[in-house]
Design an enzyme around this catalytic site. Structure first.
Site, mmCIF file in Angstrom:
data_model
loop_
_atom_site.group_PDB
_atom_site.id
_atom_site.type_symbol
_atom_site.label_atom_id
_atom_site.label_comp_id
_atom_site.label_asym_id
_atom_site.label_seq_id
_atom_site.Cartn_x
_atom_site.Cartn_y
_atom_site.Cartn_z
ATOM 1 N N GLU A 145 1.280 -0.983 -0.032
ATOM 2 C CA GLU A 145 -0.079 0.005 0.337
ATOM 3 C C GLU A 145 0.869 1.459 0.067
ATOM 4 O O GLU A 145 1.258 1.403 1.074
ATOM 5 C CB GLU A 145 -0.999 -0.042 1.472
ATOM 6 C CG GLU A 145 -1.677 1.086 1.578
ATOM 7 C CD GLU A 145 -2.766 1.417 2.560
ATOM 8 O OE1 GLU A 145 -2.091 1.637 3.714
ATOM 9 O OE2 GLU A 145 -3.559 1.521 2.576
ATOM 10 N N ASP B 285 -5.848 1.967 -1.535
ATOM 11 C CA ASP B 285 -5.533 2.951 -0.206
ATOM 12 C C ASP B 285 -6.254 4.456 -1.347
ATOM 13 O O ASP B 285 -5.909 5.018 -1.856
ATOM 14 C CB ASP B 285 -5.062 3.821 0.423
ATOM 15 C CG ASP B 285 -6.478 3.749 1.566
ATOM 16 O OD1 ASP B 285 -7.540 4.831 1.071
ATOM 17 O OD2 ASP B 285 -5.738 3.784 3.166
ATOM 18 N N GLN C 267 -9.275 0.227 -0.003
ATOM 19 C CA GLN C 267 -9.341 0.953 0.764
ATOM 20 C C GLN C 267 -10.034 2.756 0.756
ATOM 21 O O GLN C 267 -9.589 2.900 -0.682
ATOM 22 C CB GLN C 267 -8.531 1.313 1.795
ATOM 23 C CG GLN C 267 -8.383 0.027 2.275
ATOM 24 C CD GLN C 267 -7.488 -0.222 3.466
ATOM 25 O OE1 GLN C 267 -5.779 0.887 3.410
ATOM 26 N NE2 GLN C 267 -7.320 -0.656 4.364
ATOM 27 N N GLU D 124 -11.852 2.806 5.953
ATOM 28 C CA GLU D 124 -10.676 2.836 6.627
ATOM 29 C C GLU D 124 -10.751 4.172 7.092
ATOM 30 O O GLU D 124 -9.783 5.166 5.704
ATOM 31 C CB GLU D 124 -9.494 2.423 6.459
ATOM 32 C CG GLU D 124 -8.357 2.409 7.220
ATOM 33 C CD GLU D 124 -7.044 2.442 5.921
ATOM 34 O OE1 GLU D 124 -6.922 2.819 5.081
ATOM 35 O OE2 GLU D 124 -6.263 1.648 7.005
HETATM 36 O O1 LIG Z 1 -3.860 3.630 4.931
HETATM 37 C C1 LIG Z 1 -3.312 3.432 5.875
HETATM 38 O O2 LIG Z 1 -2.735 4.190 6.782
HETATM 39 C C2 LIG Z 1 -3.187 1.710 6.366
HETATM 40 O O3 LIG Z 1 -4.338 0.808 5.763
HETATM 41 C C3 LIG Z 1 -1.875 0.992 6.907
HETATM 42 O O4 LIG Z 1 -1.956 0.031 6.626
HETATM 43 C C4 LIG Z 1 -1.366 1.430 7.690
HETATM 44 O O5 LIG Z 1 -0.966 2.688 8.904
HETATM 45 MG MG LIG Z 2 -4.917 2.020 3.862
#
Ligand SMILES: O=C(O)[C@@H](O)C(=O)CO
Ligand SMILES: [Mg+2]
Length: 260
Positions: free
Chosen positions: A141, A176, A202, A238
């Protein structure tokens, strides 16, 4: 229709962690994700999940000392032994929950340094090969530098190129949308381009990281776009609710109860 997963590290924090599974199910979620389960026995996490008929969409591999500012160590050459140990720590949780994807965090490191890049490639390959026989994907990510200054993986193009170069069947991108919009913008075109390698999505509003019901992006359009693109994975919620979690779920009403 997207399959939403409640993020239990950010949502339903009105109740203790293990009770959030019950709260998410009562609110109509059929899947959950969270950052780290490691303070609780794996059996207890699995039991809450199954008791509520929930699917575990995702969780993160151990990040090191989170309270001291560690955000993983995959790009830290001196921490390879910790990286390997972290995979063993996560395995019982993966088995107890039946999760099919795990997020490997890169850590605070300079992407301008060759040793960090080499360490990251090595760690990513190791983790993917470790979990492959268990039928589990590793997802990477990119995270924006406003939220996590100095984070190694802060570029979607770098992550995409690495995934293509390593050619590991169980290595995917964790897209994300909140981070993508902050880092690059042009979210829809990036979703279209990267869809073949996306293993998890996300969401949150931008810039406040609250409910996906306003501010910078048009989420109903993006949810329809995920459908148009044939995305069959989960969409992790999230976000930090503005108030009580259940008071902010109007956006979710049309999707409640969708079976994974
Ligand atoms: O976006 C984020 O912050 C989370 O998906 C993560 O895994 C790390 O903090
Ligand atoms: Mg995230």
């Amino acid at each position: 229709m997207p399959r939403f997963a409640a993020n239990l590290s950010m949502m339903f924090t009105e109740v203790p962690f293990l009770d959030r599974f019950d709260a998410a199910a009562q609110a109509g979620f059929t899947a959950v994700e969270f950052l780290f389960p490691y303070e609780h026995p794996a059996e207890a996490v699995g039991e809450r999940l199954k008791r509520n008929g929930l699917t575990q969409a995702l969780f993160n591999l151990p990040p090191g000392d989170w309270n001291a500012g560690e955000k993983g160590f995959a790009a830290l050459p001196a921490r390879f032994a910790d990286l390997k140990a972290s995979l063993e720590t996560a395995l019982p949780y993966a088995k107890a929950t039946g999760v099919k994807r795990l997020h490997l965090m890169a850590g605070i490191a300079n992407r301008g340094e060759r040793v960090a890049i080499e360490a990251f490639y090595k760690s990513v390959a190791w983790a993917a090969e470790f979990f492959g026989p268990h039928g589990i994907d590793i997802v990477l990510e990119p995270i924006n530098s406003r939220n996590v200054p100095g984070y190694f993986l802060n570029d979607f193009g770098f992550a995409r190129d690495l995934i293509h170069e390593l050619r590991l069947p169980n290595l995917k991108l964790q897209f994300d949308i909140y981070h993508c919009q902050i880092i690059h913008g042009d979210v829809t075109m990036r979703l279209r381009e990267m869809m073949p390698i996306i293993g998890h999505v996300q969401i949150a509003s931008i810039p406040s990281r609250n409910e996906p019901d306003g501010e910078e992006l048009n989420y109903p359009f993006l949810f329809a776009e995920l459908d148009r693109l044939g995305y069959a994975g989960f969409v992790g919620c999230e976000y930090n609710p503005r108030g009580k979690t259940t008071d902010g779920l109007a956006w979710f009403k049309p999707y409640a109860g969708v079976k994974p």
